[in-house]
Design a protein around this motif. Structure first.
Motif, short mmCIF file in Angstrom:
data_model
loop_
_atom_site.label_atom_id
_atom_site.label_comp_id
_atom_site.label_asym_id
_atom_site.label_seq_id
_atom_site.Cartn_x
_atom_site.Cartn_y
_atom_site.Cartn_z
N HIS A 31 0.84 -1.19 0.00
CA HIS A 31 0.00 0.00 0.00
C HIS A 31 0.88 1.25 0.00
CE1 HIS A 31 0.67 -0.54 4.34
NE2 HIS A 31 0.54 0.77 4.42
N THR A 38 -4.95 6.33 0.54
CA THR A 38 -4.25 5.06 0.52
C THR A 38 -4.60 4.29 -0.74
OG1 THR A 38 -4.32 4.97 2.94
CG2 THR A 38 -3.85 2.91 1.80
N HIS A 40 -4.12 0.55 -2.53
CA HIS A 40 -3.88 -0.83 -2.12
C HIS A 40 -3.58 -1.71 -3.33
CE1 HIS A 40 -5.35 -0.13 1.95
NE2 HIS A 40 -6.27 0.64 1.41
N SER A 100 5.21 -1.21 1.99
CA SER A 100 4.45 0.01 2.22
C SER A 100 5.32 1.23 1.96
CB SER A 100 3.86 0.05 3.64
OG SER A 100 4.89 0.23 4.59
N LYS A 102 4.85 5.55 2.64
CA LYS A 102 4.08 6.73 3.05
C LYS A 102 4.92 7.95 2.65
CE LYS A 102 1.86 9.02 6.92
NZ LYS A 102 1.57 8.99 8.36
#
Length: 105
Positions: A31, A38, A40, A100, A102
């Protein structure tokens, strides 16, 4: 700067506006969180980055990488208000792929 192969491949894919190669740096279940949204899975990540590439033509210049924390500070530039900007990429790498990511300002 010595970057993990996967992160170096991600930057190369971004700089070439290659959404397929970009998405392939992620696991199938990965993700991405960018601007509070977000995304996925590899397919959704590919659609997100393709749309961003089409609109902003962003390239990445790595500034600093902290290996112990898997954090990359980078200058991004492109066709967007406020270009260039410095962003922080918080990675989680598992078995050589990104699980992941961010992105924060």
């Amino acid at each position: 700067m010595n970057l993990p192969n996967t992160i170096a491949a991600l930057i190369k894919a971004q700089d070439n506006f290659d959404s397929h190669a970009y998405a392939n740096c992620f696991s199938e279940t990965a993700h991405v969180i960018d601007e509070g949204i977000t995304y996925h899975g590899r397919a959704e990540i590919q659609r997100w980055i393709q749309k961003a590439n089409d609109e902003f033509k962003t390239v990445i210049k790595p500034l600093q990488y902290v290996e112990a924390e898997e954090i990359l500070k980078a200058e991004i530039s492109g066709n967007f208000e406020g270009s260039p900007a410095v962003l922080t990429y918080h990675f989680e790498l598992i078995d050589g792929v990104i699980q992941s990511l961010k992105i924060t300002g």
